[in-house]
Design a protein around this motif. Structure first.
Motif: not given
Lengths: 275, 275
Positions: A247-252, A254, A257, B27-28, B30-36, B66, B68, B76-77, B79-80
Motif C-alpha cells: 500500500v502506497p503511503r498516501g494519495r498524491s 493528481r 496517471p 511504494v510502501v 516513499e511514493l504516493k498513488v500516481g507517483d512515478a 501495484v 501501472e 506509476f503507482v 490507484p488502490q
DNA sequence: CGCACAGAGTGGTCTAGACCTCATCATCGT
DNA sequence: ACGATGATGAGGTCTAGACCACTCTGTGCG
C-alpha cells in the motif's frame, strides 16, 4: 503441421500476438484441460522468433489464467477456475451455461429522469434522461431475480428502439458501448412485500441484493439493482492472497496517471462495513 | 543515493527479486498513488542488471496491480482499487483498516470430530480431529458476525496450545501454514433464532452467509462459516471483462498438472444457481 | 503571442544466445 | 528385481544490445 502462423487471428504486427493467438486457438479448439502446449523452444522454431518473444506470449496467457507453467515439466492448459469467477455476463448467458431455460417478464421499459442515486453512479446529472428497464427473470419457469437497469440516454439514444432488448449487455455491445468491467456490491436484505410477491417467496424472506455498475471504455454505461432468491442463488468469489499488502503511503494530488478515470463514487469498499 | 540493493528484503539469489523488493519498499515507504517510479533504464544502471531483468520485476508488480505502465510517460503507482478487492484478511485487520475497534467473544474453542461437510471441504476423513472455534465478532462493541472455524488437527496440532488465537490466519502463518488463497460462497439467508439473538437482530432477519475455504501451499487449511448482519456488512466484488472466454474443449482424464490439487467439492460455481 | 516541430526520455517489442534448476525416464549396475 | 544414475528436455533467469511508438517539453519561427 508447419505453417502455424496461418492460424493467427489478430496478430496485427506483433510477433508475440501471433504466438498468443495461435496458443489461444489451440486451447479453444484442440486441447483439453491438463494437456501440454508445445514447448517454448518448439514454438521458437515454429514461428521463427526468439524465446523471449514466445515467453511473452505464454506469460500473457498465464496471467489470464489460461495456462499454467510447471518447471521441468511443461506448460499446461489450466483448470477452469477462472471461468467460474464472477464475470460480466448476461442473465441469459449464465442460465444457458448451466442448462436452464431463461425467461423474462418485463414490468416496465421507459425513459425516466435519473434519481440522485442513479445519477451519481452513472456520473451524470440528476434529472438526466435514462433508459429504465424493470424485469423479473426466471430460470426453467421459476422466478429467480428482480432486476432494475438504468442506462444514460445520452450514451446510447436508440437503445430501446426495437423494444426492450433481451440482453442489455448485447444491446450495449451492438451500440459500441461494450461492457469492459464492472463492480458489484452484494448484501443480504429482507425482501419487500412487492419483491416477495414477484419472486413467489414463502416463509424465507431473505434476498441477495446486488448493485452493479458496468463500465465501457468511456466510463459507466449501466447501473443496476437486482434481488435474487436466497434459496436459489449464491455467488462464488475467489480470494486473493493477503500478502503483506503493498500500500502506497498516501494519495498524491493528481489522482491517476490516466486522467480518463473518474473518482469512484459512493462508499464502495472491500468486504465493507457500512454502518 | 547509490547502493539501492541494500534495501532488498528477500532478494534471495535472483536479481529480479532484488529489484522487485526495492520497488515494493519504494511504494510502501516513499511514493504516493500516481507517483512515478524510476525509469527502467535508471534501474538498469542502479542495479547493474539488464533491462529485461528490470522489466521482469516491474511486470510482476504490474500484474499484482501495484504499478501501472504508461507508454511514453513512465510507470506509476496504481490507484488502490486492488486493495479494495476481497482479500484473505483477518476480521481484525479488516476492522482496523476502517478505524473500528474489533472485539471477539469466544463461544467455544475445542477439538471435535469433523462432520461430513467439514471433512469434505478440508479434504480429510469424516471423524478426523479438527480444531473448532466459535466466536462472535464485534466492531466498536456492536456484534457484526458469527463465525465458526475448522482447522485439521493433523495439519497444525499445537494451533490452540496458547488458547484460542485472536487471529486464526496469524496463527496459521506462525505455524508454517500461511494462507495463500481462498474461495468463498456468499448467499443471503434468514437468521436462525440463535443467530438473531447473538447478533442482536431486530425486525430484519436477513444475514449474509459466507462459507470459506482457505488454502495454504499444501492444500485446504481452514474451513469457516460466517453470518454477517445484513445492515452492517456488504461485499464489493470486481467483475472481469466477459471477453470471448477462452475455454478448452473439454477435460482430459488427468485433472491437473500439479497433482496436489483435489477436485473442488460441492456445487461451487460462478454466480451460481443452486436449485 | 502562439503554434509547429524536433529532441529527449519513456515504455514496447525483439534478438540470439547463455547457464541454471527441476522432472522424467531409460539404462546400467548391484 | 530393484535402485542409482545420467541423458534429455522442460521451464527459470539473465545479458547486452537494437529499433519502434508514444509523450512531453522547449525552442524557434511566423
Amino acid at each position: 503441421m508447419g505453417r502455424a502462423q496461418q492460424d493467427a487471428v489478430s496478430s496485427g504486427s506483433h510477433k508475440y500476438l501471433a504466438v498468443r493467438d495461435y496458443l489461444t486457438n489451440l486451447v479453444v479448439r484442440e486441447l483439453k484441460v491438463g494437456d501440454a502446449i508445445p514447448s517454448e523452444r518448439t514454438l521458437t522454431e515454429r514461428f521463427g522468433v526468439s524465446r523471449m518473444t514466445v515467453r511473452q506470449a505464454v506469460a500473457a496467457l498465464v496471467t489470464e489464467g489460461v495456462l499454467e507453467r510447471v518447471q521441468g515439466r511443461g506448460t499446461f492448459v489450466a483448470p477452469q477456475r477462472m471461468d467460474f469467477e464472477l464475470r460480466l455476463t448476461t442473465f441469459g448467458e449464465e442460465m444457458q451455461r448451466r442448462g436452464m431455460e431463461p425467461t423474462t417478464t418485463v414490468l416496465a421499459s421507459q425513459t425516466v429522469a435519473a434519481t440522485p442515486e442513479v445519477a451519481t453512479e452513472l456520473e451524470i446529472a440528476p434529472g438526466d434522461d435514462v433508459h429504465f428497464l424493470y424485469r423479473v427473470r426466471s430460470a426453467d419457469g421459476a422466478p429467480m431475480c428482480i432486476e432494475q437497469v438504468w442506462v444514460p440516454v445520452a450514451l446510447v439514444p436508440p437503445l430501446f428502439d426495437d423494444g426492450p432488448p433481451a440482453s442489455v449487455y448485447e444491446a450495449l455491445r451492438a451500440h459500441g458501448q461494450a461492457p469492459v468491467w464492472g463492480e458489484q456490491t452484494l448484501a443480504a436484505a429482507d425482501a419487500t412485500d412487492a419483491e416477495a410477491s414477484l419472486l413467489g417467496l414463502g416463509r424465507s424472506r431473505a434476498v441477495l441484493r446486488a448493485r452493479r455498475r458496468t463500465f465501457s471504455d468511456t466510463g459507466p454505461c449501466m447501473y443496476s439493482h437486482a434481488s435474487y432468491r436466497s434459496d436459489r442463488y449464491s455467488v462464488w468469489v475467489p480470494l486473493r492472497a493477503p500478502g503483506p499488502a503493498i500500500v502506497p503511503r498516501g494519495r498524491s494530488a493528481r489522482r491517476d496517471p490516466h486522467d480518463t478515470s473518474a473518482p469512484v463514487a459512493g462508499a464502495h469498499d472491500g468486504t465493507t462495513t457500512e454502518v
